[in-house]
Structure formats: structure tokens, C-alpha cells
Scaffold this motif. Sequence first.
Motif, PDB file in Angstrom:
ATOM      1  N   LEU A 142      51.239   6.538 -30.561  1.00  0.00           N
ATOM      2  CA  LEU A 142      51.684   6.986 -31.884  1.00  0.00           C
ATOM      3  C   LEU A 142      50.481   7.497 -32.671  1.00  0.00           C
ATOM      4  O   LEU A 142      50.598   8.374 -33.527  1.00  0.00           O
ATOM      5  CB  LEU A 142      52.336   5.782 -32.599  1.00  0.00           C
ATOM      6  N   ALA A 143      49.307   6.951 -32.341  1.00  0.00           N
ATOM      7  CA  ALA A 143      48.060   7.342 -33.019  1.00  0.00           C
ATOM      8  C   ALA A 143      47.745   8.827 -32.840  1.00  0.00           C
ATOM      9  O   ALA A 143      46.933   9.374 -33.591  1.00  0.00           O
ATOM     10  CB  ALA A 143      46.894   6.507 -32.483  1.00  0.00           C
ATOM     11  N   ALA A 144      48.376   9.496 -31.881  1.00  0.00           N
ATOM     12  CA  ALA A 144      48.120  10.930 -31.678  1.00  0.00           C
ATOM     13  C   ALA A 144      48.739  11.773 -32.792  1.00  0.00           C
ATOM     14  O   ALA A 144      48.405  12.944 -32.941  1.00  0.00           O
ATOM     15  CB  ALA A 144      48.682  11.376 -30.327  1.00  0.00           C
ATOM     16  N   PHE A 145      49.661  11.171 -33.559  1.00  0.00           N
ATOM     17  CA  PHE A 145      50.380  11.933 -34.590  1.00  0.00           C
ATOM     18  C   PHE A 145      49.921  11.599 -36.007  1.00  0.00           C
ATOM     19  O   PHE A 145      50.300  12.292 -36.946  1.00  0.00           O
ATOM     20  CB  PHE A 145      51.887  11.637 -34.517  1.00  0.00           C
ATOM     21  N   LEU A 146      49.188  10.492 -36.170  1.00  0.00           N
ATOM     22  CA  LEU A 146      48.888   9.970 -37.504  1.00  0.00           C
ATOM     23  C   LEU A 146      47.393   9.766 -37.678  1.00  0.00           C
ATOM     24  O   LEU A 146      46.669   9.622 -36.693  1.00  0.00           O
ATOM     25  CB  LEU A 146      49.570   8.597 -37.698  1.00  0.00           C
ATOM     26  N   GLY A 147      46.940   9.714 -38.917  1.00  0.00           N
ATOM     27  CA  GLY A 147      45.565   9.285 -39.160  1.00  0.00           C
ATOM     28  C   GLY A 147      45.446   7.809 -38.828  1.00  0.00           C
ATOM     29  O   GLY A 147      46.385   7.029 -39.062  1.00  0.00           O
ATOM     30  N   THR A 148      44.333   7.416 -38.229  1.00  0.00           N
ATOM     31  CA  THR A 148      44.123   6.005 -37.868  1.00  0.00           C
ATOM     32  C   THR A 148      42.777   5.556 -38.445  1.00  0.00           C
ATOM     33  O   THR A 148      41.789   5.448 -37.710  1.00  0.00           O
ATOM     34  CB  THR A 148      44.144   5.827 -36.338  1.00  0.00           C
ATOM     35  N   PRO A 149      42.735   5.296 -39.752  1.00  0.00           N
ATOM     36  CA  PRO A 149      41.443   5.036 -40.406  1.00  0.00           C
ATOM     37  C   PRO A 149      40.675   3.863 -39.809  1.00  0.00           C
ATOM     38  O   PRO A 149      39.440   3.870 -39.825  1.00  0.00           O
ATOM     39  CB  PRO A 149      41.838   4.734 -41.853  1.00  0.00           C
ATOM     40  N   ASP A 150      41.377   2.864 -39.268  1.00  0.00           N
ATOM     41  CA  ASP A 150      40.671   1.703 -38.705  1.00  0.00           C
ATOM     42  C   ASP A 150      40.420   1.811 -37.207  1.00  0.00           C
ATOM     43  O   ASP A 150      39.901   0.889 -36.580  1.00  0.00           O
ATOM     44  CB  ASP A 150      41.473   0.423 -38.991  1.00  0.00           C
ATOM     45  N   LEU A 151      40.861   2.915 -36.617  1.00  0.00           N
ATOM     46  CA  LEU A 151      40.667   3.120 -35.167  1.00  0.00           C
ATOM     47  C   LEU A 151      40.281   4.582 -34.962  1.00  0.00           C
ATOM     48  O   LEU A 151      41.020   5.346 -34.339  1.00  0.00           O
ATOM     49  CB  LEU A 151      41.962   2.816 -34.414  1.00  0.00           C
ATOM     50  N   SER A 152      39.128   4.967 -35.478  1.00  0.00           N
ATOM     51  CA  SER A 152      38.856   6.410 -35.562  1.00  0.00           C
ATOM     52  C   SER A 152      38.683   7.056 -34.191  1.00  0.00           C
ATOM     53  O   SER A 152      39.317   8.066 -33.897  1.00  0.00           O
ATOM     54  CB  SER A 152      37.660   6.680 -36.470  1.00  0.00           C
ATOM     55  N   ALA A 153      37.864   6.505 -33.320  1.00  0.00           N
ATOM     56  CA  ALA A 153      37.671   7.115 -31.997  1.00  0.00           C
ATOM     57  C   ALA A 153      38.942   6.994 -31.164  1.00  0.00           C
ATOM     58  O   ALA A 153      39.303   7.911 -30.420  1.00  0.00           O
ATOM     59  CB  ALA A 153      36.510   6.433 -31.269  1.00  0.00           C
ATOM     60  N   TYR A 154      39.631   5.866 -31.297  1.00  0.00           N
ATOM     61  CA  TYR A 154      40.867   5.663 -30.538  1.00  0.00           C
ATOM     62  C   TYR A 154      41.900   6.748 -30.895  1.00  0.00           C
ATOM     63  O   TYR A 154      42.486   7.374 -30.001  1.00  0.00           O
ATOM     64  CB  TYR A 154      41.430   4.268 -30.837  1.00  0.00           C
ATOM     65  N   GLY A 155      42.091   6.985 -32.197  1.00  0.00           N
ATOM     66  CA  GLY A 155      43.057   8.003 -32.614  1.00  0.00           C
ATOM     67  C   GLY A 155      42.677   9.381 -32.079  1.00  0.00           C
ATOM     68  O   GLY A 155      43.523  10.124 -31.576  1.00  0.00           O
ATOM     69  N   ALA A 156      41.381   9.705 -32.162  1.00  0.00           N
ATOM     70  CA  ALA A 156      40.913  11.002 -31.651  1.00  0.00           C
ATOM     71  C   ALA A 156      41.165  11.103 -30.150  1.00  0.00           C
ATOM     72  O   ALA A 156      41.584  12.148 -29.637  1.00  0.00           O
ATOM     73  CB  ALA A 156      39.421  11.168 -31.955  1.00  0.00           C
ATOM     74  N   SER A 157      40.942  10.005 -29.439  1.00  0.00           N
ATOM     75  CA  SER A 157      41.116  10.035 -27.977  1.00  0.00           C
ATOM     76  C   SER A 157      42.586  10.261 -27.620  1.00  0.00           C
ATOM     77  O   SER A 157      42.901  10.999 -26.684  1.00  0.00           O
ATOM     78  CB  SER A 157      40.602   8.732 -27.340  1.00  0.00           C
ATOM     79  N   LYS A 158      43.489   9.652 -28.363  1.00  0.00           N
ATOM     80  CA  LYS A 158      44.911   9.789 -28.028  1.00  0.00           C
ATOM     81  C   LYS A 158      45.451  11.166 -28.425  1.00  0.00           C
ATOM     82  O   LYS A 158      46.359  11.695 -27.787  1.00  0.00           O
ATOM     83  CB  LYS A 158      45.709   8.659 -28.677  1.00  0.00           C
ATOM     84  N   GLY A 159      44.860  11.747 -29.485  1.00  0.00           N
ATOM     85  CA  GLY A 159      45.209  13.132 -29.822  1.00  0.00           C
ATOM     86  C   GLY A 159      44.785  14.066 -28.699  1.00  0.00           C
ATOM     87  O   GLY A 159      45.513  15.002 -28.329  1.00  0.00           O
ATOM     88  N   ALA A 160      43.628  13.807 -28.118  1.00  0.00           N
ATOM     89  CA  ALA A 160      43.137  14.633 -27.009  1.00  0.00           C
ATOM     90  C   ALA A 160      44.055  14.500 -25.790  1.00  0.00           C
ATOM     91  O   ALA A 160      44.355  15.491 -25.117  1.00  0.00           O
ATOM     92  CB  ALA A 160      41.708  14.227 -26.654  1.00  0.00           C
TER      93      ALA A 160
END
Length: 251
Positions: A142-160
Motif C-alpha cells: 500500500l506504501a507504493a500509493f501513499l506518502g510514508t513519512p515514518d518509512l521513507s526508504a521503504y515507501g520509495a522501494s515499494k513505489g519502485a
Amino acid sequence: MSRVADKVVLVTGAGSGIGRAAAKLLAAEGATVIVSDINQSGGLETVHRIGGRARFLLHDTAQETDWKRIIDDILAREGRLDGLVNNAGIAGPFPSTFESETVEQWQRILSINVQGVFLGCKHGVPAMRGSGGGSIVNLSSLAAFLGTPDLSAYGASKGAVRQFTKTVAIDCARKGYKVRCNSVHPGVILTPMGEGILPSDRARERMRKHIPIGEFGAPEDIAYGILYLISDESRFVTGTELVIDGGMNAI
Ligand SMILES: NC(=O)c1ccc[n+]([C@@H]2O[C@H](COP(=O)([O-])OP(=O)(O)OC[C@H]3O[C@@H](n4cnc5c(N)ncnc54)[C@H](O)[C@@H]3O)[C@@H](O)[C@H]2O)c1
């Protein structure tokens, strides 16, 4: 119970959580499952719980040499590869904002969550082509669709992972490879990773209120989506995003 009968499927990170649930369900539906993980005891426990039609391989998905060894081993022993679930992933220290994240943490998360998926596709696709085709499922979030302020690298990785999945899907389709590639996007699932992000009862209760269905997902909820995408029931599905999140992404 034969939705994936006779398929050979590799599930990475299958020593725990979602990967373990997917490996168990795929085996119950007739697949021969290769359980891979960096955690040997967890992987062996998954194989034990499956009780047949599965074996374990030690595997660091961030390492290209490991991928070559694993794929060669599967082709030598099982003779084919029909499915690949790129599930292995880490979330890193929590919380990690873009201001507190170190370069080492950022690179470690991306090397497993993104490079691991890239290497899986790079080495998995030729093996599947040689088997007459196949299906890849990449675990995004779900982090691929939303900002993840407390999981910054994780969110970027899932968007990729979400974007790269479509690239592989379209490239394979256009080249006539008969290899499908889709991403799965879990919401909040109570696995060791999910529990690490929500360590207290208070944090869990706060999060639960944001889930329209009103409860956390179980690893099996994600495993059923993976099963569908690995099976031939999804033969016309490629490059898509399967969100399994109790409705969070629809708000
Ligand atoms: N749990 C959630 O709420 C949630 C939500 C969205 C997405 N996801 C994704 O689902 C996938 C599975 O997560 P989970 O919740 O089951 O986590 P988990 O921590 O329970 O399991 C992850 C497994 O991956 C393995 N692993 C870690 N690094 C590895 C490496 N380099 N090579 C091989 N194996 C490695 C771990 O040893 C572990 O067994 C991950 O990609 C995760 O990002 C989870």
C-alpha cells in the motif's frame, strides 16, 4: 485442491509471514514449492509445515550470484520454473523519516526490496521462457500509493517495485515471452514485519481505526491473491496491481 497443479514455484522470503503463507497455500494447491530465505531455520520450518512437495534453499535476494545458483539448482532438480514470488523484503528501523534515514539504511532497503526484485525478474524470466512461460508476483505495498513519512526508504522501494513490475510485464508481453508479471499491494498485515511497525497495543488500535473493514489482514489474505496470480486463472492479467488492504487505499 489443484489450482496450480504440477507448477514449480519459487517463493523468496518464505521463512516467515506472507511468504510462508503463500508457500503453504501454493503447495496445498498442487505446486512444488522452492522455499528460499536468508533465514535458514525459518525456511526449514516452512518446509516442515508444508510436509512434502517443498524444499529449502538458502538465498540472499540482493546477491546476483545467489540468484544464478538458485535458478540453476531448480532447473537441474525440478527441470522447470513456472512461478516466482518475489516476496523477500525488509522495512528497516522504524520510524525512519527522510531526515533521519542514513545512506546505509537507504541502500540496504533498496538493495533487498528493489535490487532483489530486479534480479529475480532478470534471472527468473529466462528460466520461465525455457519452461514454456510463467508468472511473476512482486510484493509491493500500500506504501507504493501513499506518502510514508515514518518509512521513507521503504515507501520509495515499494513505489519502485510497482513501476518496475509494469516494465517487466510489458516488455515480456511485447516480446512474446508468455511470462506475466504483476504486483501485490498488502495493507497492514500482522506478520513479524507488521508487528515491528506497530509494537504497542495503542499503536495497533490507532492504526486499526484507519482500516475500513475494521481489522488487520492475515498473511493468508495475501496468499490467496498470490495464488490467483500464479495460477492460470489469471492468464489474461499482466502489469496490474492487486491491492489487498481492507479498503484503506479506497478512502
Ligand atoms: N506485513 C505487512 O504489513 C506488509 C505490508 C505491505 C507489504 N509487505 C511486503 O510483504 C513481503 C513479506 O513481508 P512480511 O510481512 O511477511 O515480512 P516478514 O519479515 O515476516 O518476512 C520477510 C522474510 O524475508 C526474508 N528476507 C529478508 N531479507 C532477505 C534477503 N535479502 N534474502 C532473502 N530473504 C530475505 C526474512 O528473513 C523473512 O523471512 C515484504 O516484501 C513486505 O515488504 C508486508
